[in-house]
Design an enzyme around this catalytic site. Structure first.
Site, PDB file in Angstrom:
ATOM      1  N   ARG A 231       0.859  -1.190   0.000  1.00 10.75           N
ATOM      2  CA  ARG A 231       0.000   0.000   0.000  1.00 10.75           C
ATOM      3  C   ARG A 231       0.896   1.240   0.000  1.00 10.75           C
ATOM      4  O   ARG A 231       1.960   1.243   0.623  1.00 10.75           O
ATOM      5  CB  ARG A 231      -0.892   0.037   1.240  1.00 10.75           C
ATOM      6  CG  ARG A 231      -2.109  -0.859   1.145  1.00 10.75           C
ATOM      7  CD  ARG A 231      -3.145  -0.306   0.165  1.00 10.75           C
ATOM      8  NE  ARG A 231      -4.317  -1.154   0.084  1.00 10.75           N
ATOM      9  CZ  ARG A 231      -4.524  -2.108  -0.835  1.00 10.75           C
ATOM     10  NH1 ARG A 231      -3.623  -2.351  -1.756  1.00 10.75           N
ATOM     11  NH2 ARG A 231      -5.645  -2.802  -0.838  1.00 10.75           N
ATOM     12  N   HIS A 279      -1.252   1.063  -9.702  1.00  9.87           N
ATOM     13  CA  HIS A 279      -1.950   0.172  -8.768  1.00  9.87           C
ATOM     14  C   HIS A 279      -2.720  -0.933  -9.526  1.00  9.87           C
ATOM     15  O   HIS A 279      -3.913  -1.124  -9.326  1.00  9.87           O
ATOM     16  CB  HIS A 279      -2.896   0.958  -7.850  1.00  9.87           C
ATOM     17  CG  HIS A 279      -3.342   0.163  -6.656  1.00  9.87           C
ATOM     18  ND1 HIS A 279      -3.608   0.712  -5.440  1.00  9.87           N
ATOM     19  CD2 HIS A 279      -3.567  -1.168  -6.495  1.00  9.87           C
ATOM     20  CE1 HIS A 279      -3.974  -0.223  -4.580  1.00  9.87           C
ATOM     21  NE2 HIS A 279      -3.962  -1.380  -5.212  1.00  9.87           N
TER      22      HIS A 279
HETATM   23  P1  NDP Z   1      -2.158 -11.661   4.029  1.00 12.14           P
HETATM   24  O1  NDP Z   1      -3.059 -11.185   5.094  1.00 12.14           O
HETATM   25  O2  NDP Z   1      -2.350 -13.039   3.501  1.00 12.14           O
HETATM   26  O3  NDP Z   1      -0.645 -11.564   4.534  1.00 12.14           O
HETATM   27  C1  NDP Z   1      -0.156 -10.448   5.196  1.00 12.14           C
HETATM   28  C2  NDP Z   1       1.277 -10.722   5.639  1.00 12.14           C
HETATM   29  O4  NDP Z   1       1.811  -9.522   6.204  1.00 12.14           O
HETATM   30  C3  NDP Z   1       1.356 -11.795   6.725  1.00 12.14           C
HETATM   31  O5  NDP Z   1       2.501 -12.587   6.547  1.00 12.14           O
HETATM   32  C4  NDP Z   1       1.492 -10.963   8.005  1.00 12.14           C
HETATM   33  O6  NDP Z   1       2.163 -11.596   9.079  1.00 12.14           O
HETATM   34  C5  NDP Z   1       2.335  -9.812   7.494  1.00 12.14           C
HETATM   35  N1  NDP Z   1       2.215  -8.657   8.384  1.00 12.14           N
HETATM   36  C6  NDP Z   1       1.113  -7.956   8.722  1.00 12.14           C
HETATM   37  N2  NDP Z   1       1.413  -6.985   9.608  1.00 12.14           N
HETATM   38  C7  NDP Z   1       2.735  -7.082   9.845  1.00 12.14           C
HETATM   39  C8  NDP Z   1       3.635  -6.396  10.683  1.00 12.14           C
HETATM   40  N3  NDP Z   1       3.240  -5.383  11.469  1.00 12.14           N
HETATM   41  N4  NDP Z   1       4.931  -6.778  10.683  1.00 12.14           N
HETATM   42  C9  NDP Z   1       5.344  -7.794   9.914  1.00 12.14           C
HETATM   43  N5  NDP Z   1       4.541  -8.505   9.092  1.00 12.14           N
HETATM   44  C10 NDP Z   1       3.254  -8.152   9.061  1.00 12.14           C
HETATM   45  O7  NDP Z   1      -2.235 -10.605   2.850  1.00 12.14           O
HETATM   46  P2  NDP Z   1      -2.007 -10.837   1.277  1.00 12.14           P
HETATM   47  O8  NDP Z   1      -0.703 -11.491   1.082  1.00 12.14           O
HETATM   48  O9  NDP Z   1      -3.207 -11.454   0.655  1.00 12.14           O
HETATM   49  O10 NDP Z   1      -1.972  -9.316   0.762  1.00 12.14           O
HETATM   50  C11 NDP Z   1      -1.008  -8.410   1.257  1.00 12.14           C
HETATM   51  C12 NDP Z   1      -1.334  -6.993   0.797  1.00 12.14           C
HETATM   52  O11 NDP Z   1      -1.043  -6.822  -0.579  1.00 12.14           O
HETATM   53  C13 NDP Z   1      -2.806  -6.563   0.891  1.00 12.14           C
HETATM   54  O12 NDP Z   1      -3.181  -6.240   2.212  1.00 12.14           O
HETATM   55  C14 NDP Z   1      -2.829  -5.347  -0.016  1.00 12.14           C
HETATM   56  O13 NDP Z   1      -2.465  -4.199   0.721  1.00 12.14           O
HETATM   57  C15 NDP Z   1      -1.720  -5.660  -1.040  1.00 12.14           C
HETATM   58  N6  NDP Z   1      -2.295  -5.917  -2.368  1.00 12.14           N
HETATM   59  C16 NDP Z   1      -1.938  -5.090  -3.401  1.00 12.14           C
HETATM   60  C17 NDP Z   1      -2.418  -5.309  -4.667  1.00 12.14           C
HETATM   61  C18 NDP Z   1      -1.963  -4.465  -5.800  1.00 12.14           C
HETATM   62  O14 NDP Z   1      -2.501  -4.618  -6.913  1.00 12.14           O
HETATM   63  N7  NDP Z   1      -0.982  -3.606  -5.617  1.00 12.14           N
HETATM   64  C19 NDP Z   1      -3.333  -6.418  -4.952  1.00 12.14           C
HETATM   65  C20 NDP Z   1      -3.630  -7.239  -3.824  1.00 12.14           C
HETATM   66  C21 NDP Z   1      -3.131  -6.983  -2.567  1.00 12.14           C
HETATM   67  P3  NDP Z   1       1.601 -12.971   9.718  1.00 12.14           P
HETATM   68  O15 NDP Z   1       1.934 -14.033   8.695  1.00 12.14           O
HETATM   69  O16 NDP Z   1       2.358 -13.137  10.970  1.00 12.14           O
HETATM   70  O17 NDP Z   1       0.117 -12.789   9.897  1.00 12.14           O
HETATM   71  C1  OXD Z   2      -6.143  -5.330  -3.492  1.00 13.35           C
HETATM   72  C2  OXD Z   2      -5.650  -4.312  -4.397  1.00 13.35           C
HETATM   73  O1  OXD Z   2      -6.006  -5.178  -2.280  1.00 13.35           O
HETATM   74  O2  OXD Z   2      -6.003  -4.318  -5.584  1.00 13.35           O
HETATM   75  O3  OXD Z   2      -6.664  -6.345  -3.996  1.00 13.35           O
HETATM   76  O4  OXD Z   2      -4.865  -3.464  -3.996  1.00 13.35           O
END
Ligand code: NDP
Ligand code: OXD
Length: 316
Positions: A231, A279
């Site tokens: 993000r 994005h």
């Molecule tokens: P998940 O919820 O599956 O995974 C999130 C990961 O981040 C987990 O490993 C979690 O740790 C880790 N995490 C969260 N908070 C912290 C922290 N404070 N310190 C360290 N690690 C942390 O999410 P996704 O993989 O599905 O998606 C990740 C992000 O990608 C979305 O939230 C979105 O913002 C972004 N995204 C962007 C897109 C784009 O087109 N640019 C499209 C889709 C998503 P733990 O394993 O311990 O829970």
């Molecule tokens: C998502 C994104 O979170 O598109 O799926 O950023």
């Protein structure tokens, strides 16, 4: 009982209306945030819905986010806390993200921006010292659905991998670190930093100058690179520019920005060592996601538990 589709201006709601009509014609779908029938809404399918809309739906039972990141929904404090929020976990979206991550990592690894400049100047010149992928370490912040799949693809390309998450994760082929106490050691190993973190109070502004200064020095690429598709509010763009100027970073690929669309005045647009994408690293694809949501609704109506429900306290 109706399904509401609500999304910001950049989304074509009709695509989703048509897809539901095709896959489950009996469903009653509303695609107007001002409909007089909002009182009948049981399920809301949303992408950046207007603030307070969801808090005003008296019969709302489940919110389905039309993407993986739920920060926009969690920012709406009017949504009653008992209403489950389901996020997208979908191979189609996940694999799109891994494509984008692999592309950006390879662009920096193979010094493509340097060669593009030389091409434009008509210069036939090899950049000496190209390392093999096995000598380059990609550090993935966030080992969730997206981070783990990106690791799988990058491992197949031969990169060395380290990963960082909130809690300790076991990921095949990845040396993992966790929490605040593991962050510095993770950064010290990383040549190309990939951010796939959700936006939470803890991750807001995490990609700053202090963090960049802890990335590996003296690595095989001549300096570290940043790749962010998490993000935009996780990154401090002034710090990225300053780090690029003083060599703390060699280059960056950014899909997300502090302000979106990225303002025309941003120097990131024209920076020779920055790649900007709008994005769209992993778009939500209506066919695949509608199938996922309708299957969840059918299971929910049959009394089965919802999958991939957001933990509101954790923030993702
Ligand atoms: P998940 O919820 O599956 O995974 C999130 C990961 O981040 C987990 O490993 C979690 O740790 C880790 N995490 C969260 N908070 C912290 C922290 N404070 N310190 C360290 N690690 C942390 O999410 P996704 O993989 O599905 O998606 C990740 C992000 O990608 C979305 O939230 C979105 O913002 C972004 N995204 C962007 C897109 C784009 O087109 N640019 C499209 C889709 C998503 P733990 O394993 O311990 O829970
Ligand atoms: C998502 C994104 O979170 O598109 O799926 O950023």
């Amino acid at each position: 009982m109706a399904i509401l589709i609500s999304a910001n201006a950049g989304w074509d709601r009709q695509l989703w209306v048509d897809k539901i009509a095709e896959l489950d014609p009996a469903r009653d779908v509303i695609a107007d945030d001002a409909s007089p029938r909002l009182g009948e809404v049981r399920y809301a399918l949303v992408w950046k819905a207007p603030q307070v809309l969801l808090g005003r739906l008296p019969k709302l039972d489940v919110i389905f986010n039309l993407g993986a990141g739920v920060d926009a929904i969690l920012a709406d404090t009017t949504i009653p806390p008992h209403i489950p929020i389901v996020r997208i976990v979908d191979d189609n979206l996940t694999h799109r993200m891994s494509e984008w991550i692999a592309l950006q990592v390879l662009i920096h690894h193979r010094q493509t921006l340097v060669y593009q400049e030389r091409q434009r100047a008509g210069i036939w010149e090899d950049q000496p010292g190209q390392p093999a992928a096995a000598h380059v370490t990609v550090g993935i912040m966030g080992l969730g659905e997206l981070g783990r799949d990106a690791a799988r693809v990058l491992a197949a390309l031969g990169f060395r991998l380290v990963g960082w998450s909130r809690t300790r994760r076991e990921v095949p082929g990845v040396t993992t670190f966790a929490g605040d106490s593991g962050l510095d050691a993770f950064l010290a190993e990383t040549d190309i930093l990939v951010c796939l973190l959700p936006l939470t109070p803890e991750t807001t502004g995490i990609l700053d100058r202090r963090l960049f200064s802890k990335l590996k020095r003296g690595g095989p690429l001549g300096g570290p690179f940043l790749v962010n598709a998490g993000r935009g509010l996780e990154q401090k763009e002034a710090d990225i520019l300053a780090a690029l100027a003083d060599g703390t970073l060699r280059g960056a690929s950014l899909d997300v920005f502090e302000e979106e669309p990225l303002p025309a005045s941003s120097p990131l647009w024209r920076h020779p060592r920055v790649i900007v994408t709008p994005h769209n690293a992993a778009d939500s694809e209506p066919d695949s996601l509608t199938r996922y949501i309708l299957a969840q609704i059918a299971a929910h109506e049959a009394g089965k538990p919802l999958q991939n429900v957001v933990d509101r306290k954790r923030g993702y």
